[in-house]
Motif scaffolding. Structure first.
Motif, PDB file in Angstrom:
ATOM      1  N   LYS A   1       0.816  -1.205   0.000  1.00  0.00           N
ATOM      2  CA  LYS A   1       0.000   0.000   0.000  1.00  0.00           C
ATOM      3  C   LYS A   1       0.848   1.253   0.000  1.00  0.00           C
ATOM      4  N   ASN A   2       2.129   1.085   0.251  1.00  0.00           N
ATOM      5  CA  ASN A   2       3.007   2.231   0.375  1.00  0.00           C
ATOM      6  C   ASN A   2       3.867   2.326  -0.884  1.00  0.00           C
ATOM      7  N   LEU A   3       3.734   3.437  -1.624  1.00  0.00           N
ATOM      8  CA  LEU A   3       4.433   3.547  -2.909  1.00  0.00           C
ATOM      9  C   LEU A   3       5.941   3.547  -2.718  1.00  0.00           C
ATOM     10  N   MET A   4       6.401   4.219  -1.640  1.00  0.00           N
ATOM     11  CA  MET A   4       7.841   4.299  -1.386  1.00  0.00           C
ATOM     12  C   MET A   4       8.418   2.901  -1.170  1.00  0.00           C
ATOM     13  N   ARG A   5       7.718   2.125  -0.330  1.00  0.00           N
ATOM     14  CA  ARG A   5       8.223   0.769  -0.065  1.00  0.00           C
ATOM     15  C   ARG A   5       8.206  -0.058  -1.319  1.00  0.00           C
ATOM     16  N   SER A   6       7.178   0.101  -2.146  1.00  0.00           N
ATOM     17  CA  SER A   6       7.124  -0.753  -3.335  1.00  0.00           C
ATOM     18  C   SER A   6       8.242  -0.362  -4.306  1.00  0.00           C
ATOM     19  N   ILE A   7       8.604   0.935  -4.351  1.00  0.00           N
ATOM     20  CA  ILE A   7       9.718   1.314  -5.233  1.00  0.00           C
ATOM     21  C   ILE A   7      11.011   0.690  -4.725  1.00  0.00           C
ATOM     22  N   PHE A   8      11.209   0.694  -3.393  1.00  0.00           N
ATOM     23  CA  PHE A   8      12.464   0.136  -2.896  1.00  0.00           C
ATOM     24  C   PHE A   8      12.485  -1.381  -2.991  1.00  0.00           C
ATOM     25  N   MET A   9      11.308  -2.022  -2.940  1.00  0.00           N
ATOM     26  CA  MET A   9      11.307  -3.461  -3.163  1.00  0.00           C
ATOM     27  C   MET A   9      11.590  -3.785  -4.619  1.00  0.00           C
ATOM     28  N   PHE A  10      11.254  -2.833  -5.507  1.00  0.00           N
ATOM     29  CA  PHE A  10      11.561  -3.035  -6.911  1.00  0.00           C
ATOM     30  C   PHE A  10      13.084  -3.100  -7.138  1.00  0.00           C
ATOM     31  N   PHE A  11      13.841  -2.322  -6.319  1.00  0.00           N
ATOM     32  CA  PHE A  11      15.297  -2.478  -6.279  1.00  0.00           C
ATOM     33  C   PHE A  11      15.675  -3.944  -6.111  1.00  0.00           C
ATOM     34  N   VAL A  12      15.074  -4.579  -5.082  1.00  0.00           N
ATOM     35  CA  VAL A  12      15.431  -5.957  -4.749  1.00  0.00           C
ATOM     36  C   VAL A  12      15.120  -6.881  -5.919  1.00  0.00           C
ATOM     37  N   THR A  13      13.971  -6.651  -6.566  1.00  0.00           N
ATOM     38  CA  THR A  13      13.630  -7.464  -7.736  1.00  0.00           C
ATOM     39  C   THR A  13      14.693  -7.341  -8.815  1.00  0.00           C
ATOM     40  N   LEU A  14      15.137  -6.093  -9.055  1.00  0.00           N
ATOM     41  CA  LEU A  14      16.116  -5.893 -10.129  1.00  0.00           C
ATOM     42  C   LEU A  14      17.442  -6.548  -9.787  1.00  0.00           C
ATOM     43  N   PHE A  15      17.857  -6.478  -8.499  1.00  0.00           N
ATOM     44  CA  PHE A  15      19.113  -7.119  -8.131  1.00  0.00           C
ATOM     45  C   PHE A  15      19.003  -8.639  -8.264  1.00  0.00           C
ATOM     46  N   ALA A  16      17.870  -9.211  -7.853  1.00  0.00           N
ATOM     47  CA  ALA A  16      17.710 -10.659  -7.976  1.00  0.00           C
ATOM     48  C   ALA A  16      17.716 -11.071  -9.439  1.00  0.00           C
ATOM     49  N   LEU A  17      17.120 -10.218 -10.304  1.00  0.00           N
ATOM     50  CA  LEU A  17      17.132 -10.540 -11.733  1.00  0.00           C
ATOM     51  C   LEU A  17      18.551 -10.486 -12.280  1.00  0.00           C
ATOM     52  N   ALA A  18      19.359  -9.524 -11.787  1.00  0.00           N
ATOM     53  CA  ALA A  18      20.750  -9.468 -12.226  1.00  0.00           C
ATOM     54  C   ALA A  18      21.479 -10.749 -11.819  1.00  0.00           C
ATOM     55  N   GLY A  19      21.172 -11.247 -10.610  1.00  0.00           N
ATOM     56  CA  GLY A  19      21.767 -12.512 -10.196  1.00  0.00           C
ATOM     57  C   GLY A  19      21.350 -13.663 -11.088  1.00  0.00           C
ATOM     58  N   LEU A  20      20.075 -13.653 -11.515  1.00  0.00           N
ATOM     59  CA  LEU A  20      19.619 -14.706 -12.428  1.00  0.00           C
ATOM     60  C   LEU A  20      20.350 -14.625 -13.762  1.00  0.00           C
ATOM     61  N   TYR A  21      20.651 -13.389 -14.228  1.00  0.00           N
ATOM     62  CA  TYR A  21      21.402 -13.262 -15.475  1.00  0.00           C
ATOM     63  C   TYR A  21      22.787 -13.860 -15.309  1.00  0.00           C
ATOM     64  N   VAL A  22      23.387 -13.648 -14.133  1.00  0.00           N
ATOM     65  CA  VAL A  22      24.713 -14.226 -13.913  1.00  0.00           C
ATOM     66  C   VAL A  22      24.627 -15.744 -13.960  1.00  0.00           C
ATOM     67  N   LEU A  23      23.590 -16.317 -13.340  1.00  0.00           N
ATOM     68  CA  LEU A  23      23.442 -17.770 -13.377  1.00  0.00           C
ATOM     69  C   LEU A  23      23.191 -18.271 -14.783  1.00  0.00           C
ATOM     70  N   SER A  24      22.637 -17.397 -15.645  1.00  0.00           N
ATOM     71  CA  SER A  24      22.442 -17.788 -17.030  1.00  0.00           C
ATOM     72  C   SER A  24      23.675 -17.462 -17.866  1.00  0.00           C
ATOM     73  N   LEU A  25      24.811 -17.197 -17.187  1.00  0.00           N
ATOM     74  CA  LEU A  25      26.115 -16.978 -17.809  1.00  0.00           C
ATOM     75  C   LEU A  25      26.141 -15.745 -18.690  1.00  0.00           C
ATOM     76  N   ALA A  26      25.416 -14.701 -18.295  1.00  0.00           N
ATOM     77  CA  ALA A  26      25.447 -13.447 -19.039  1.00  0.00           C
ATOM     78  C   ALA A  26      25.878 -12.350 -18.083  1.00  0.00           C
ATOM     79  N   ASP A  27      27.148 -12.355 -17.709  1.00  0.00           N
ATOM     80  CA  ASP A  27      27.567 -11.417 -16.658  1.00  0.00           C
ATOM     81  C   ASP A  27      27.581  -9.978 -17.139  1.00  0.00           C
ATOM     82  N   PHE A  28      27.886  -9.775 -18.437  1.00  0.00           N
ATOM     83  CA  PHE A  28      27.918  -8.399 -18.929  1.00  0.00           C
ATOM     84  C   PHE A  28      26.523  -7.780 -18.885  1.00  0.00           C
ATOM     85  N   VAL A  29      25.501  -8.576 -19.272  1.00  0.00           N
ATOM     86  CA  VAL A  29      24.132  -8.072 -19.209  1.00  0.00           C
ATOM     87  C   VAL A  29      23.749  -7.787 -17.762  1.00  0.00           C
ATOM     88  N   ALA A  30      24.229  -8.615 -16.843  1.00  0.00           N
ATOM     89  CA  ALA A  30      23.894  -8.402 -15.432  1.00  0.00           C
ATOM     90  C   ALA A  30      24.463  -7.084 -14.933  1.00  0.00           C
TER      91      ALA A  30
END
Lengths: 101, 182
Positions: free
Chosen positions: B26-55
């Motif tokens: 319900k809090n826009l600020m919190r949801s924006i900062f949780m979106f940070f976490v999503t993006l970092f986890a996605l970068a980790g998934l890119y690394v696991l998919s052997l695409a470190d430059f894209v990460a």
């Protein structure tokens, strides 16, 4: 070994969460976040398939292009949101119902 | 269960859970900062998919650029944005959001169904690329190859996307300028 379908399932889940955010939220910034989430799901797919292309790197290169495109989209969208806020004092897309003049 | 599998499931769980929190908060600020976490986890998934430059690019552009822009817009648009969220949240939640939930879940079911009926791991070209050694291995050095490809094979999309980026930035600067008296 992580299979391709694991990546695809995660990407499908992220895409659907983004779709839900776009449909349910009444705030332009949150809708923008939903669009970014869907774009990221697509990029995850590109990267997952790009693992099987060592010579041409098609997937990874186009993932880079997609990231740059997302940056361009966000810059323009945020400029539009700020203009809408200045004119209507709200960023609820449902309440923006007049043309410019 | 190898370590890489554990890491994959952990990162996937973090990505999906934080995305769900973004969707439900319900809090826009919190949801924006949780979106940070999503993006970092996605970068980790890119690394696991052997695409470190894209990460790395993901972290630099998304976290450094896009998220700061979103926060900037949020700060500039003031209290009004928070109020609209609280207003919608107080009404009947399930009734207004039910169609969206149904549509998203059905879309997910359709996509998983398609995924399982195609068997992506036994696709023809993927089998061929694994057999001919064209699949990326963890010890492959890839970044120089990406650079060479970007400047030879993909030069036209590279240049056109740079022009598009320039146009978008000029357009954004023009749109967000103060209006003249007219």
């Amino acid at each position: 070994m992580i299979t391709l379908s694991d990546f695809l399932i995660i990407s499908a889940a992220l895409f659907c969460i983004g779709l839900y955010i776009i449909l349910a939220k009444r705030n332009a910034i949150q809708i923008l976040i939903g669009i970014e989430l869907m774009l990221n799901a697509a990029i995850l797919n590109l990267v997952a398939f790009g693992k099987y292309d060592k010579i041409n790197n098609g997937g990874q290169v186009f993932a880079l292009f997609a990231i740059v495109l997302a940056a361009a989209t966000t810059a323009v969208a945020l400029a539009i949101i700020l203009n809408v806020y200045r004119r209507y004092n709200t960023i609820d897309p449902g309440k923006v119902n007049n043309l410019g003049d | 269960m190898t370590l890489i599998k554990v890491l994959f499931y952990l990162l996937g769980f973090i990505a999906i859970a934080s995305a769900l929190y973004v969707a439900g908060s319900k809090n826009l600020m919190r949801s924006i900062f949780m979106f940070f976490v999503t993006l970092f986890a996605l970068a980790g998934l890119y690394v696991l998919s052997l695409a470190d430059f894209v990460a790395v690019t993901q972290i630099v552009i998304y976290v450094g650029g896009i998220l700061v822009l979103i926060l900037f817009a949020f700060m500039l648009s003031g209290r009004e944005t928070l109020n609209t969220i609280q207003d919608t949240e107080n009404k009947l939640i399930s009734l207004t959001k039910l169609p969206a939930i149904i549509l998203a879940v059905l879309f997910f079911v359709v996509m998983v169904k398609v995924l399982y009926s195609t068997h992506p791991d036994s696709l023809n070209w993927i089998q061929q690329s694994v057999k001919s050694g064209n699949a990326i291995q963890p010890e492959t050095k890839l970044i120089d190859n990406i650079g060479i490809n970007l400047m030879t094979k993909y030069l036209l999309p590279f240049e056109s996307i740079s022009i598009l980026l320039l146009l978008a930035l000029v357009g954004a600067a023009h749109l967000s300028r103060k209006e003249q008296q007219a």
